[in-house]
Scaffold this active site. Sequence first.
Site, PDB file in Angstrom:
ATOM      1  N   CYS A  12      48.691  35.797  49.290  1.00 35.42           N
ATOM      2  CA  CYS A  12      47.312  35.605  48.813  1.00 35.42           C
ATOM      3  C   CYS A  12      47.222  36.187  47.399  1.00 35.42           C
ATOM      4  CB  CYS A  12      46.300  36.240  49.771  1.00 35.42           C
ATOM      5  SG  CYS A  12      46.476  38.034  49.984  1.00 35.42           S
ATOM      6  N   ASN A  15      46.953  40.683  48.145  1.00 37.21           N
ATOM      7  CA  ASN A  15      47.835  41.220  49.218  1.00 37.21           C
ATOM      8  C   ASN A  15      47.198  42.429  49.910  1.00 37.21           C
ATOM      9  OD1 ASN A  15      51.205  42.631  49.511  1.00 37.21           O
ATOM     10  ND2 ASN A  15      50.217  41.183  50.854  1.00 37.21           N
ATOM     11  N   CYS A  17      43.913  41.626  51.781  1.00 39.78           N
ATOM     12  CA  CYS A  17      43.009  41.053  52.799  1.00 39.78           C
ATOM     13  C   CYS A  17      43.716  40.002  53.645  1.00 39.78           C
ATOM     14  CB  CYS A  17      41.762  40.452  52.154  1.00 39.78           C
ATOM     15  SG  CYS A  17      40.727  41.653  51.287  1.00 39.78           S
ATOM     16  N   ARG A  18      43.873  38.797  53.119  1.00 42.13           N
ATOM     17  CA  ARG A  18      44.327  37.681  53.940  1.00 42.13           C
ATOM     18  C   ARG A  18      45.808  37.739  54.306  1.00 42.13           C
ATOM     19  NH1 ARG A  18      42.283  33.367  49.757  1.00 42.13           N
ATOM     20  NH2 ARG A  18      42.805  35.144  48.430  1.00 42.13           N
ATOM     21  N   SER A  19      46.690  37.956  53.331  1.00 41.87           N
ATOM     22  CA  SER A  19      48.126  37.848  53.661  1.00 41.87           C
ATOM     23  C   SER A  19      48.638  38.993  54.537  1.00 41.87           C
ATOM     24  CB  SER A  19      48.986  37.636  52.409  1.00 41.87           C
ATOM     25  OG  SER A  19      48.903  38.711  51.520  1.00 41.87           O
ATOM     26  N   ASP A 131      38.823  33.331  50.504  1.00 40.84           N
ATOM     27  CA  ASP A 131      38.899  34.732  50.083  1.00 40.84           C
ATOM     28  C   ASP A 131      37.680  35.498  50.601  1.00 40.84           C
ATOM     29  OD1 ASP A 131      39.020  37.095  48.736  1.00 40.84           O
ATOM     30  OD2 ASP A 131      39.255  36.203  46.739  1.00 40.84           O
TER      31      ASP A 131
HETATM   32  P1  4NP Z   1      43.217  38.802  49.139  1.00 39.01           P
HETATM   33  O1  4NP Z   1      41.725  39.193  48.686  1.00 39.01           O
HETATM   34  O2  4NP Z   1      43.756  37.881  48.070  1.00 39.01           O
HETATM   35  O3  4NP Z   1      43.002  38.092  50.437  1.00 39.01           O
HETATM   36  O4  4NP Z   1      43.999  40.094  49.277  1.00 39.01           O
HETATM   37  C1  4NP Z   1      41.426  39.692  47.427  1.00 39.01           C
HETATM   38  C2  4NP Z   1      41.643  41.025  47.140  1.00 39.01           C
HETATM   39  C3  4NP Z   1      41.313  41.520  45.902  1.00 39.01           C
HETATM   40  C4  4NP Z   1      40.772  40.681  44.945  1.00 39.01           C
HETATM   41  C5  4NP Z   1      40.558  39.339  45.230  1.00 39.01           C
HETATM   42  C6  4NP Z   1      40.896  38.843  46.472  1.00 39.01           C
HETATM   43  N1  4NP Z   1      40.414  41.187  43.691  1.00 39.01           N
HETATM   44  O5  4NP Z   1      39.879  40.426  42.854  1.00 39.01           O
HETATM   45  O6  4NP Z   1      40.646  42.400  43.407  1.00 39.01           O
END
Ligand code: 4NP
Length: 164
Positions: A12, A15, A17-19, A131
């Site tokens: 993602c 790294n 939340c989702r992955s 997201d």
């Molecule tokens: P992820 O979520 O890609 O699922 O880990 C996010 C975590 C942080 C951010 C965006 C999405 N950010 O902009 O910091």
Amino acid sequence: MNDGKVGVLFVCLGNICRSPLAEAVFRAEVQAAGLLEHFEIDSAGTSNYHIGESPDPRTIRSAAERGVHVRHRARQLSDEDFDQFDYILAMDHENLARIKHRAPRGRTLGAHIGLLRAFDGDSDDGAEVPDPYFGGPRGFETVHDLVERACRGLLAHVREQNGV
Ligand code: 4NP
């Protein structure tokens, strides 16, 4: 492929939340099937925003409510990942494009690079795991539902392809 193992990398943006959730959900599915020794499972981010951080507390909490233990240190996708993993699975189109852009040039890549939800037979073509970072707690539950369905389909696919 890695020591005869099937390598699966979930990707993602951050790294956190989702992955890492997909990594933990897939590992739980593989463990329940008694196949852990046949797999190398990890996750990474396309960005460098959160390198070294633990998963988002909202991810840890909502997964724990469903009996899934999420434990990971955020890292960024690297050149080696393209050799190490057989499946490099993006949560959304933006990150799929970033993975493809990041892929080492000038040689054939053995890895399957695509969207995770392509393995959910009930999802539409091109479906994404959205997201949840800037939204509320319900977003994390939705992510869990989507990831769980896709991981079940992924495991069935890999078992069929690899005879495990
Ligand atoms: P992820 O979520 O890609 O699922 O880990 C996010 C975590 C942080 C951010 C965006 C999405 N950010 O902009 O910091």
